[in-house]
Design an enzyme around this catalytic site. Structure first.
Site, short mmCIF file in Angstrom:
data_model
loop_
_atom_site.label_atom_id
_atom_site.label_comp_id
_atom_site.label_asym_id
_atom_site.label_seq_id
_atom_site.Cartn_x
_atom_site.Cartn_y
_atom_site.Cartn_z
N HIS A 101 5.00 9.48 6.70
CA HIS A 101 3.85 8.62 6.39
C HIS A 101 3.76 7.38 7.27
O HIS A 101 2.76 6.65 7.20
CB HIS A 101 3.84 8.25 4.91
CG HIS A 101 2.47 8.25 4.30
ND1 HIS A 101 2.23 8.35 2.95
CD2 HIS A 101 1.23 8.14 4.86
CE1 HIS A 101 0.92 8.31 2.71
NE2 HIS A 101 0.30 8.18 3.86
N ASP A 121 0.07 8.54 -3.50
CA ASP A 121 1.49 8.51 -3.14
C ASP A 121 2.32 8.14 -4.36
O ASP A 121 1.84 7.41 -5.24
CB ASP A 121 1.68 7.43 -2.05
CG ASP A 121 2.91 7.62 -1.16
OD1 ASP A 121 3.93 8.11 -1.67
OD2 ASP A 121 2.83 7.26 0.02
N HIS A 124 4.88 6.36 -3.74
CA HIS A 124 5.43 5.10 -3.21
C HIS A 124 4.32 4.24 -2.62
O HIS A 124 3.33 4.78 -2.11
CB HIS A 124 6.45 5.41 -2.10
CG HIS A 124 7.49 6.42 -2.51
ND1 HIS A 124 7.31 7.79 -2.32
CD2 HIS A 124 8.69 6.26 -3.12
CE1 HIS A 124 8.38 8.42 -2.80
NE2 HIS A 124 9.22 7.53 -3.30
N ASP A 154 4.67 2.20 0.03
CA ASP A 154 4.79 2.15 1.49
C ASP A 154 4.32 0.80 2.05
O ASP A 154 3.68 0.74 3.10
CB ASP A 154 4.00 3.30 2.15
CG ASP A 154 4.59 4.66 1.83
OD1 ASP A 154 5.66 4.71 1.20
OD2 ASP A 154 3.99 5.68 2.21
N HIS A 191 8.61 4.69 7.38
CA HIS A 191 7.60 5.40 6.56
C HIS A 191 7.36 4.69 5.23
O HIS A 191 6.39 4.99 4.54
CB HIS A 191 7.95 6.89 6.36
CG HIS A 191 9.04 7.18 5.37
ND1 HIS A 191 9.18 8.40 4.75
CD2 HIS A 191 10.06 6.42 4.88
CE1 HIS A 191 10.22 8.40 3.94
NE2 HIS A 191 10.77 7.21 4.00
N ASP A 248 0.00 11.62 0.43
CA ASP A 248 1.41 11.99 0.59
C ASP A 248 1.72 13.04 -0.47
O ASP A 248 1.50 12.79 -1.66
CB ASP A 248 2.27 10.74 0.37
CG ASP A 248 3.75 10.96 0.61
OD1 ASP A 248 4.25 12.06 0.28
OD2 ASP A 248 4.43 10.04 1.09
N ASP A 295 4.25 13.81 -1.90
CA ASP A 295 5.17 13.43 -2.97
C ASP A 295 4.45 12.72 -4.12
O ASP A 295 5.06 12.41 -5.14
CB ASP A 295 6.39 12.65 -2.45
CG ASP A 295 6.11 11.22 -2.04
OD1 ASP A 295 5.13 10.61 -2.53
OD2 ASP A 295 6.89 10.68 -1.23
N GLU A 341 4.12 14.30 4.78
CA GLU A 341 5.43 14.46 4.13
C GLU A 341 5.72 15.85 3.55
O GLU A 341 6.60 15.99 2.71
CB GLU A 341 5.67 13.37 3.07
CG GLU A 341 5.61 11.93 3.60
CD GLU A 341 6.90 11.42 4.26
OE1 GLU A 341 7.90 12.16 4.30
OE2 GLU A 341 6.89 10.25 4.74
#
Length: 314
Positions: free
Chosen positions: A111, A134, A136, A138, A151, A238, A240, A283
């Site tokens: 990412h 996401d 996260h 980031d 990332h 992303d 995830d 990702e």
């Protein structure tokens, strides 16, 4: 099927920007993600939706790697020169596609690439907003990062927060805190929570998804960054963000994520606005987990891209 688009002229062209890059994080294999997604047939799948698809082969970052004889950390930042040069090249590629009236579909890779993709989008659509899906945020800065993995930092560079790193001086802080909204967060560092609060950045965690349901969350997210529904949208997804039971082959899986349908609904709803101008899918890591999990994650990646480009259930 591919009707709806306020910014992309007919005949609508999606430009695949394949970015086999893993330098923004430590796990090998995420650079295989775009290769596997293209091999799984994403190009004919998008053509079936009525898009012209442009794909000139994956970006070759080997020449950038080869030109860097050494890339020692800057503070904690790992591979800073490599990440900077690769993301700058991606920014130019995405910006050129946008300039041509094409919709760049960037397939990563890690990412950190979004530093490039969003810079490219903003170079042509300065008033674009970002929907960032996401687990996260980031948004770590040079000061807050524990790992030094870039990332986990692209948003802070795009917003221009944290101390400046000369190697990344090409990144213009064109993104404003009220022009990005997060959906799906559930693993946010203490320093990142503070940054989100200080800069008043809107984020819908899994708590809000549970409370309101995904339909309402997407509506509230768009009301925040795009209240008049007139700004171009860059969707950065992303995998995830999805629960690991849905997309297991990714580098930093976190339990309790979006279901298969919730992830797809976000993509469908963004497409329905007619405002999508750029799309990232990041990702997918085919080296993690067994072949069945990998195949499942690659298939989900293709399916999300199709949903974001107009595939409907009926």
């Amino acid at each position: 099927m591919a009707s709806l688009s306020r910014f992309i002229p007919e005949p609508k062209t999606a430009a695949i920007v394949g970015c086999p890059f893993s330098g923004g994080q430590p796990k090998a294999g995420v650079d295989e993600g775009p290769i596997r997604i293209v091999e799984a047939g994403i190009i004919p799948q998008l053509e079936d939706l009525g898009w012209k698809v442009k794909f000139d082969g994956h970006h070759e970052f080997e020449n950038i790697s080869a030109s860097l004889t050494s890339d020692p950390p800057i503070g904690k930042l790992k591979n800073p020169r490599l990440v900077s040069q690769v993301t700058e090249a991606v920014a130019k590629a995405v910006g050129a596609h946008a300039q041509n009236g094409e919709l760049p579909v960037t397939i990563g890779g890690d990412h950190s690439l979004a530093m490039g993709t969003i810079s490219g989008t903003l170079s042509h659509y300065p008033n674009a907003c970002v929907v960032w899906v996401d687990a996260h945020a980031d948004i770590n800065t040079v000061e807050t990062t524990d790992s030094g993995n870039i990332h986990g930092m692209p948003v802070s560079f795009l917003l221009g927060i944290g101390s400046k790193v000369p190697e990344f001086s090409w990144v213009k802080p064109l993104l404003k805190p009220d022009s990005i909204v997060y959906i799906g967060l559930r693993d946010v560092d203490a320093g990142e929570k503070q940054i989100l609060r200080e800069h008043n950045i809107k984020a819908f965690s899994m708590h809000e998804v549970d409370r309101y349901g995904i339909g309402k969350v997407v509506e509230m997210a768009l009301d925040h960054v795009n209240p008049k529904r007139d700004r171009p949208i860059h969707l950065s997804f992303d995998v995830d963000a999805l629960d690991p039971s849905v997309a297991p082959s990714t580098g930093t899986p976190v339990r309790g994520g979006l279901t298969f349908r919730e992830g797809h609904y976000i993509c469908e709803a963004v497409y329905e606005t007619g405002l999508l101008v750029a799309l990232d899918l990041m990702e997918v890591n085919p080296s993690l987990k067994d072949p069945v999990d990998v195949e499942q994650t690659v298939a989900v990646g293709c399916s999300l891209l199709r949903s974001a480009l107009g595939e409907t259930l009926l």
